[in-house]
Motif scaffolding. Structure first.
Motif, PDB file in Angstrom:
ATOM      1  N   GLN A  87      38.611  53.122  36.393  1.00 47.39           N
ATOM      2  CA  GLN A  87      38.364  53.924  37.769  1.00 47.39           C
ATOM      3  C   GLN A  87      39.768  52.089  38.157  1.00 47.39           C
ATOM      4  OE1 GLN A  87      34.905  53.968  39.848  1.00 47.39           O
ATOM      5  NE2 GLN A  87      35.813  53.361  41.188  1.00 47.39           N
ATOM      6  N   PRO A  88      39.108  51.116  37.898  1.00 48.69           N
ATOM      7  CA  PRO A  88      40.112  50.209  38.490  1.00 48.69           C
ATOM      8  C   PRO A  88      41.372  50.054  38.522  1.00 48.69           C
ATOM      9  CG  PRO A  88      38.013  49.460  37.414  1.00 48.69           C
ATOM     10  CD  PRO A  88      38.506  50.212  36.831  1.00 48.69           C
ATOM     11  N   GLN A  89      41.591  50.963  36.924  1.00 51.50           N
ATOM     12  CA  GLN A  89      43.133  50.588  36.827  1.00 51.50           C
ATOM     13  C   GLN A  89      44.124  51.433  37.703  1.00 51.50           C
ATOM     14  OE1 GLN A  89      44.384  51.586  33.032  1.00 51.50           O
ATOM     15  NE2 GLN A  89      46.697  51.557  33.092  1.00 51.50           N
ATOM     16  N   LEU A  90      43.146  52.636  38.025  1.00 51.19           N
ATOM     17  CA  LEU A  90      43.664  54.338  39.223  1.00 51.19           C
ATOM     18  C   LEU A  90      43.895  53.570  39.691  1.00 51.19           C
ATOM     19  CD1 LEU A  90      43.707  56.902  39.345  1.00 51.19           C
ATOM     20  CD2 LEU A  90      41.515  57.084  39.826  1.00 51.19           C
ATOM     21  N   HIS A  91      42.774  53.117  40.957  1.00 51.31           N
ATOM     22  CA  HIS A  91      43.107  52.287  41.689  1.00 51.31           C
ATOM     23  C   HIS A  91      44.171  51.520  42.233  1.00 51.31           C
ATOM     24  CE1 HIS A  91      39.564  53.361  43.891  1.00 51.31           C
ATOM     25  NE2 HIS A  91      39.198  53.052  42.805  1.00 51.31           N
ATOM     26  N   LEU A  92      45.287  50.786  41.186  1.00 48.49           N
ATOM     27  CA  LEU A  92      46.618  50.084  41.347  1.00 48.49           C
ATOM     28  C   LEU A  92      47.158  51.162  40.722  1.00 48.49           C
ATOM     29  CD1 LEU A  92      44.202  48.008  41.155  1.00 48.49           C
ATOM     30  CD2 LEU A  92      45.230  46.680  39.330  1.00 48.49           C
ATOM     31  N   GLY A 146      35.880  36.080  40.624  1.00 44.80           N
ATOM     32  CA  GLY A 146      35.602  35.228  42.118  1.00 44.80           C
ATOM     33  C   GLY A 146      34.486  36.002  42.992  1.00 44.80           C
ATOM     34  N   ALA A 147      34.125  37.603  42.863  1.00 48.24           N
ATOM     35  CA  ALA A 147      33.677  37.948  43.535  1.00 48.24           C
ATOM     36  C   ALA A 147      32.058  37.688  43.228  1.00 48.24           C
ATOM     37  CB  ALA A 147      33.333  40.002  43.773  1.00 48.24           C
ATOM     38  N   MET A 148      32.018  37.381  42.138  1.00 50.44           N
ATOM     39  CA  MET A 148      30.541  37.043  40.619  1.00 50.44           C
ATOM     40  C   MET A 148      30.418  35.364  41.806  1.00 50.44           C
ATOM     41  SD  MET A 148      31.318  38.957  37.703  1.00 50.44           S
ATOM     42  CE  MET A 148      29.273  38.374  37.406  1.00 50.44           C
ATOM     43  N   LEU A 149      31.005  34.427  41.481  1.00 51.46           N
ATOM     44  CA  LEU A 149      31.157  33.440  42.066  1.00 51.46           C
ATOM     45  C   LEU A 149      30.523  33.071  43.190  1.00 51.46           C
ATOM     46  CD1 LEU A 149      34.370  31.478  40.301  1.00 51.46           C
ATOM     47  CD2 LEU A 149      32.190  31.431  39.303  1.00 51.46           C
ATOM     48  N   GLU A 150      30.984  33.948  44.005  1.00 52.19           N
ATOM     49  CA  GLU A 150      30.910  34.057  45.841  1.00 52.19           C
ATOM     50  C   GLU A 150      29.611  34.424  46.252  1.00 52.19           C
ATOM     51  OE1 GLU A 150      33.917  36.332  48.012  1.00 52.19           O
ATOM     52  OE2 GLU A 150      36.096  34.869  47.078  1.00 52.19           O
ATOM     53  N   LYS A 151      29.435  34.663  45.236  1.00 53.14           N
ATOM     54  CA  LYS A 151      28.067  35.255  45.656  1.00 53.14           C
ATOM     55  C   LYS A 151      27.062  33.556  45.320  1.00 53.14           C
ATOM     56  CE  LYS A 151      23.791  38.357  44.495  1.00 53.14           C
ATOM     57  NZ  LYS A 151      23.282  39.250  43.526  1.00 53.14           N
ATOM     58  N   PRO A 204      28.595  42.498  36.613  1.00 54.63           N
ATOM     59  CA  PRO A 204      29.175  42.113  38.103  1.00 54.63           C
ATOM     60  C   PRO A 204      28.805  42.973  38.809  1.00 54.63           C
ATOM     61  CG  PRO A 204      30.832  42.385  36.255  1.00 54.63           C
ATOM     62  CD  PRO A 204      29.487  42.833  35.287  1.00 54.63           C
ATOM     63  N   GLU A 205      27.738  43.952  38.591  1.00 53.08           N
ATOM     64  CA  GLU A 205      27.358  45.262  39.950  1.00 53.08           C
ATOM     65  C   GLU A 205      25.678  44.456  39.804  1.00 53.08           C
ATOM     66  OE1 GLU A 205      26.207  46.824  35.573  1.00 53.08           O
ATOM     67  OE2 GLU A 205      27.620  45.674  36.340  1.00 53.08           O
ATOM     68  N   GLU A 206      25.549  43.275  39.205  1.00 56.11           N
ATOM     69  CA  GLU A 206      24.508  42.979  40.339  1.00 56.11           C
ATOM     70  C   GLU A 206      25.015  41.427  40.175  1.00 56.11           C
ATOM     71  OE1 GLU A 206      21.934  42.217  36.818  1.00 56.11           O
ATOM     72  OE2 GLU A 206      21.712  44.565  36.008  1.00 56.11           O
ATOM     73  N   GLU A 207      26.124  40.800  40.644  1.00 55.89           N
ATOM     74  CA  GLU A 207      26.917  39.958  40.864  1.00 55.89           C
ATOM     75  C   GLU A 207      27.744  39.276  41.910  1.00 55.89           C
ATOM     76  OE1 GLU A 207      25.330  36.584  40.313  1.00 55.89           O
ATOM     77  OE2 GLU A 207      24.002  37.295  38.552  1.00 55.89           O
ATOM     78  N   GLY A 208      27.454  41.093  43.086  1.00 58.58           N
ATOM     79  CA  GLY A 208      28.319  41.116  44.382  1.00 58.58           C
ATOM     80  C   GLY A 208      29.452  41.943  43.884  1.00 58.58           C
ATOM     81  N   VAL A 209      29.839  42.328  43.003  1.00 56.23           N
ATOM     82  CA  VAL A 209      31.002  43.529  42.486  1.00 56.23           C
ATOM     83  C   VAL A 209      30.078  44.695  42.905  1.00 56.23           C
ATOM     84  CG1 VAL A 209      32.634  44.292  41.504  1.00 56.23           C
ATOM     85  CG2 VAL A 209      32.136  42.004  40.836  1.00 56.23           C
ATOM     86  N   PHE A 295      37.311  47.255  48.580  1.00 56.65           N
ATOM     87  CA  PHE A 295      36.650  45.422  47.074  1.00 56.65           C
ATOM     88  C   PHE A 295      38.189  45.075  46.867  1.00 56.65           C
ATOM     89  CE2 PHE A 295      36.534  43.739  43.098  1.00 56.65           C
ATOM     90  CZ  PHE A 295      35.380  42.644  43.245  1.00 56.65           C
ATOM     91  N   LEU A 296      38.249  45.889  46.414  1.00 56.38           N
ATOM     92  CA  LEU A 296      40.418  45.921  46.065  1.00 56.38           C
ATOM     93  C   LEU A 296      41.087  45.826  46.514  1.00 56.38           C
ATOM     94  CD1 LEU A 296      39.914  48.721  43.105  1.00 56.38           C
ATOM     95  CD2 LEU A 296      39.773  45.673  42.616  1.00 56.38           C
ATOM     96  N   LYS A 297      40.200  46.101  47.857  1.00 50.17           N
ATOM     97  CA  LYS A 297      41.914  46.529  49.174  1.00 50.17           C
ATOM     98  C   LYS A 297      41.741  44.253  49.885  1.00 50.17           C
ATOM     99  CE  LYS A 297      44.288  47.596  52.969  1.00 50.17           C
ATOM    100  NZ  LYS A 297      43.573  45.950  54.801  1.00 50.17           N
ATOM    101  N   ALA A 298      40.081  44.155  49.840  1.00 49.62           N
ATOM    102  CA  ALA A 298      39.786  42.630  49.877  1.00 49.62           C
ATOM    103  C   ALA A 298      40.200  41.647  49.615  1.00 49.62           C
ATOM    104  CB  ALA A 298      38.724  42.399  50.906  1.00 49.62           C
ATOM    105  N   ARG A 299      40.819  42.471  47.617  1.00 51.14           N
ATOM    106  CA  ARG A 299      39.857  40.533  47.014  1.00 51.14           C
ATOM    107  C   ARG A 299      42.178  41.109  46.579  1.00 51.14           C
ATOM    108  NH1 ARG A 299      35.667  38.055  47.031  1.00 51.14           N
ATOM    109  NH2 ARG A 299      37.375  36.943  45.228  1.00 51.14           N
ATOM    110  N   GLY A 300      42.908  41.938  47.449  1.00 50.08           N
ATOM    111  CA  GLY A 300      44.274  41.378  47.426  1.00 50.08           C
ATOM    112  C   GLY A 300      44.867  42.665  46.411  1.00 50.08           C
ATOM    113  N   LEU A 301      44.300  42.618  45.778  1.00 46.16           N
ATOM    114  CA  LEU A 301      45.365  43.619  44.538  1.00 46.16           C
ATOM    115  C   LEU A 301      45.503  44.638  44.572  1.00 46.16           C
ATOM    116  CD1 LEU A 301      41.912  43.486  41.488  1.00 46.16           C
ATOM    117  CD2 LEU A 301      44.293  42.271  42.126  1.00 46.16           C
ATOM    118  N   ILE A 302      45.101  45.348  45.430  1.00 41.26           N
ATOM    119  CA  ILE A 302      46.005  46.817  46.811  1.00 41.26           C
ATOM    120  C   ILE A 302      45.827  47.067  48.210  1.00 41.26           C
ATOM    121  CG2 ILE A 302      44.892  48.613  44.380  1.00 41.26           C
ATOM    122  CD1 ILE A 302      42.657  49.102  46.818  1.00 41.26           C
ATOM    123  N   LYS A 303      47.265  47.264  48.328  1.00 38.92           N
ATOM    124  CA  LYS A 303      47.878  47.493  50.039  1.00 38.92           C
ATOM    125  C   LYS A 303      47.093  48.164  50.760  1.00 38.92           C
ATOM    126  CE  LYS A 303      51.747  48.278  48.927  1.00 38.92           C
ATOM    127  NZ  LYS A 303      51.579  47.664  47.122  1.00 38.92           N
TER     128      LYS A 303
END
Length: 316
Positions: A87-92, A146-151, A204-209, A295-303
């Protein structure tokens, strides 16, 4: 993390005896896997060995890729009917203009993790401050970490990222890094246990992703209405149900004629994968896909975050 890894051949059946009607030819399908054959693909091989594809009038061959980056591109170019992807790859891919669409789900939970040694000093993500973290593939793994750390009030600036290629566990064992990102919970943790070096995973799903589907079935946009796809998903659903209800028998079907798969690591991964498979491969949670795109857009991975219906459908 494996963001990266069949053409089906079936002979038309003829009459087996004088006076009987000839059996109908099976429709051929090519399924390109995301990686070498492993327990993540269990429902596909159970469906094949149980004859569920045949029941749907399909002759399916699964092909493992020489390059795990190839299947989505090959399917988009019409050189395959379905590809197992992420799924992540699909969005990209969609953001980059690749004409592919999600038509089903194989593994319905994230498998990616951040892993440390269980008996080490890191007991929480916040303990990663000032530590070295090994990774294999940049981009999404950076965003995830990065998202996990930010939490926990940290950022990627608080750690040192080290590219260890695909030697994730070895780098951790050798003390080259203090943690790894990209290890799969059903594989790396078991590999570490086999080597008597227990790991601790942070999910990840327990840490902000936002939660996402790890493995999905994709096809070319111009094939989204191909009636074979619905029949394929029918068989995969039956394979999944059988695997869940009869895991030991299903394991025997998975390794049938594939003795190279009969390893301690695969046996352990098989057990840990059962709860991860999509019970209804067709089912699509639009809100979940939209959340992950944001989430991906906020992280700058998709436009952009296009309408989910343009890249993911629920096959009827």
């Amino acid at each position: 993390m494996r963001w990266m890894r069949a053409v089906a051949v079936a002979a038309a059946m003829t009459a087996s005896a004088a006076g009987t009607l000839p059996a109908l030819a099976q429709d051929k399908m090519t399924v390109l896997l995301d990686w070498f054959v492993n327990p993540d693909h269990g429902p596909l091989y159970v469906a094949q060995e149980k004859g569920y594809f045949k029941d749907e009038g399909l002759a399916v061959e699964m092909i493992a890729p020489a390059d795990p980056n190839d299947p989505p591109r090959l399917v988009a170019a019409g050189q395959g009917d379905i590809a197992v992807s992420y799924q992540p790859q699909l969005h990209l891919q969609v953001d980059a203009g690749l004409p592919v669409v999600r038509v089903g789900t194989l593994v319905a939970t994230p498998l990616n993790t951040v892993i440390v040694l269980k008996d080490g000093p890191i007991k929480s993500i916040k303990d990663l401050k000032g530590k070295k973290v090994g990774f294999s593939v940049g981009g999404f793994e950076d965003a995830l970490l990065g998202a996990m750390l930010e939490k926990h009030g940290l950022s990627l600036k608080d750690i040192t990222l080290i590219n260890v290629n695909f030697s994730l566990s070895p780098a951790l064992f050798a003390g080259q890094v203090d943690a790894i990102v990209g290890g799969y919970r059903n594989f790396e943790l078991n590999q570490m246990a086999i080597e008597k070096k227990e790991g601790r995973a942070f999910f990840p799903e327990e840490e902000g992703v936002p939660a996402y589907d790890e493995l999905v079935f994709i096809t070319a946009k111009n094939k989204v209405n191909d009636p074979r796809i619905g029949r394929f998903l029918n068989a995969v659903e039956r394979g999944t149900q059988f695997l869940i209800n009869h895991p030991d028998e299903a394991w025997g079907l998975f390794i049938k004629g594939r003795k190279d798969l009969d390893t301690e690591l695969n046996k352990r991964a098989w057990k840990d994968s059962i709860a991860r498979f999509a019970h209804s491969p067709r089912a699509l949670d639009n809100a979940r896909y939209e959340r992950f795109a944001q989430f991906l857009k906020a992280r700058g991975l998709i436009k952009t975050t296009p309408d989910v219906a343009t890249y993911a459908v629920e096959v009827k």
